[in-house]
Design an enzyme around this catalytic site. Structure first.
Site, PDB file in Angstrom:
ATOM      1  N   LEU A 111       0.854  -1.173   0.000  1.00  0.00           N
ATOM      2  CA  LEU A 111       0.000   0.000   0.000  1.00  0.00           C
ATOM      3  C   LEU A 111       0.898   1.234   0.000  1.00  0.00           C
ATOM      4  O   LEU A 111       1.992   1.204   0.575  1.00  0.00           O
ATOM      5  CB  LEU A 111      -0.903   0.036   1.242  1.00  0.00           C
ATOM      6  CG  LEU A 111      -1.965  -1.063   1.366  1.00  0.00           C
ATOM      7  CD1 LEU A 111      -2.712  -0.921   2.696  1.00  0.00           C
ATOM      8  CD2 LEU A 111      -2.944  -1.029   0.194  1.00  0.00           C
ATOM      9  N   ASP A 112       0.437   2.313  -0.613  1.00  0.00           N
ATOM     10  CA  ASP A 112       1.174   3.572  -0.561  1.00  0.00           C
ATOM     11  C   ASP A 112       1.390   3.990   0.889  1.00  0.00           C
ATOM     12  O   ASP A 112       0.632   3.607   1.789  1.00  0.00           O
ATOM     13  CB  ASP A 112       0.394   4.682  -1.275  1.00  0.00           C
ATOM     14  CG  ASP A 112       0.415   4.542  -2.784  1.00  0.00           C
ATOM     15  OD1 ASP A 112       1.199   3.738  -3.295  1.00  0.00           O
ATOM     16  OD2 ASP A 112      -0.377   5.252  -3.449  1.00  0.00           O
ATOM     17  N   ARG A 113       2.399   4.801   1.101  1.00  0.00           N
ATOM     18  CA  ARG A 113       2.751   5.235   2.451  1.00  0.00           C
ATOM     19  C   ARG A 113       1.554   5.785   3.221  1.00  0.00           C
ATOM     20  O   ARG A 113       1.341   5.456   4.386  1.00  0.00           O
ATOM     21  CB  ARG A 113       3.849   6.292   2.377  1.00  0.00           C
ATOM     22  CG  ARG A 113       4.262   6.842   3.737  1.00  0.00           C
ATOM     23  CD  ARG A 113       5.334   7.911   3.590  1.00  0.00           C
ATOM     24  NE  ARG A 113       5.785   8.383   4.909  1.00  0.00           N
ATOM     25  CZ  ARG A 113       6.714   9.309   5.081  1.00  0.00           C
ATOM     26  NH1 ARG A 113       7.300   9.852   4.032  1.00  0.00           N
ATOM     27  NH2 ARG A 113       7.052   9.687   6.292  1.00  0.00           N
TER      28      ARG A 113
ATOM     29  N   THR B 233      -1.657   5.406   2.581  1.00  0.00           N
ATOM     30  CA  THR B 233      -2.858   4.575   2.535  1.00  0.00           C
ATOM     31  C   THR B 233      -2.820   3.585   3.688  1.00  0.00           C
ATOM     32  O   THR B 233      -1.815   2.902   3.886  1.00  0.00           O
ATOM     33  CB  THR B 233      -2.957   3.823   1.202  1.00  0.00           C
ATOM     34  OG1 THR B 233      -2.974   4.759   0.123  1.00  0.00           O
ATOM     35  CG2 THR B 233      -4.207   2.968   1.147  1.00  0.00           C
TER      36      THR B 233
END
Length: 303
Positions: free
Chosen positions: A139-141, A143
């Protein structure tokens, strides 16, 4: 299916009767060639207590297939002490709820060691797990939400194949600026790297195909709560597609959003569903609002 020390013992099902160990490994479990070689050359697979001939010995319904999954492996990943929100765990699979603002894993920078995977390393040592679990997706940082890990090499390989073939379902909660007009919709535009920015992505007709499906859960005064499901997995896909739709995520300044001084986006991987790599049982996990500042438990009940 039972674990005893380093070994997992399972009873061969009726629908496998007559096929070889090689067939089980390659076609039933989709085990990569390198891992199959390791299992075969190090006799990590036994049939009724003895090393079988992989290419000729058939398995029969009721046979006992034993696999050495849980041999202790040292790891060098630095540990980071943190409290994990564990959503599901057994001998093969671990699902945790990642906090917003934390990388899934170190990205090469020597000073970034306080990631979720570093936290998993601490948990691994604390729980005396024999093998460091490996993340199946990221997951993105900024998110938050459910992240899936395999707890040994074969589980990781099987889950990785499931992810590649889109057998793992993820539902995202998102709050976006403005009131989305249609209750249901689909954004189907290709995505490419933005040549003018080291991180940013953009809509580009020559980019990779990308599809995002959305459903309106709730409309507020100046925002909309959406449920999102992806038919592809491009970097920043949700962020790019929602910005293209004219409704960027709250807090996502990179793609036109506003509202969070810490740079976080209102995006949460709220639900994760997948077939168990060995039993086939459908495992469904719901990630609570504990790790995100943007959503309440009541809002996430729809996911």
């Amino acid at each position: 299916m039972e674990r005893h020390g380093e070994w997992l013992h399972m009873t061969v099902p009726e629908n496998w009767s007559g096929i070889t160990i090689a067939n089980v490994m390659k076609n039933k479990w989709k085990v990569p060639r390198k891992l199959r070689h390791d299992f075969r050359s190090n006799e990590k697979v036994l049939l009724n207590g003895s090393p079988p001939h992989w290419k000729t010995a058939p398995v029969r319904s009721g046979d006992i297939l034993s696999l050495n999954f849980f041999q202790h492996e040292d790891f060098t990943l630095p540990e980071f002490e943190m409290e994990l929100d564990v959503l599901y765990e057994d001998d093969h699979v671990l699902v945790v709820n990642k906090p917003a603002g934390m990388f899934t894993h170190p990205n090469g920078a020597a000073d970034i060691q306080q990631t979720l995977w570093n936290g998993i390393a601490f948990y691994c040592r604390k729980q005396q797990l024999p093998v460091l679990p490996k993340y199946i997706h990221r997951l993105d940082r900024h998110t938050s939400g459910a992240v899936l890990f395999g707890k040994h090499a074969l589980a990781t390989a099987i889950l990785g194949d499931m992810m590649k073939n889109r057998r793992i379902s993820r539902a995202y909660a998102a709050k976006v600026h403005g009131l989305v007009e249609n209750d249901n919709g689909r954004v189907e535009v290709p995505i490419a790297k933005d040549p003018a920015h080291p991180v940013k992505r953009m809509v580009d007709e020559d980019g990779q195909p990308a599809i995002t499906n959305y459903h309106v859960v709730q409309r507020g005064q100046d925002y909309t709560l959406l449920s999102l499901k992806l038919d592809s997995g491009r970097t920043h896909q949700i962020r790019v597609h929602l910005s293209h739709l004219g409704h960027p995520l709250l807090g996502d300044e990179l793609y036109g959003g506003q509202g969070d001084v810490l740079g976080r986006q209102s995006l949460h991987a709220a639900a994760l569903s997948f077939p168990h790599p060995f039993t086939g049982e459908i495992i469904t996990c719901a990630a609570s609002s504990e790790t995100t500042p943007f959503f309440t438990e009541e809002e996430l009940r729809s996911f």
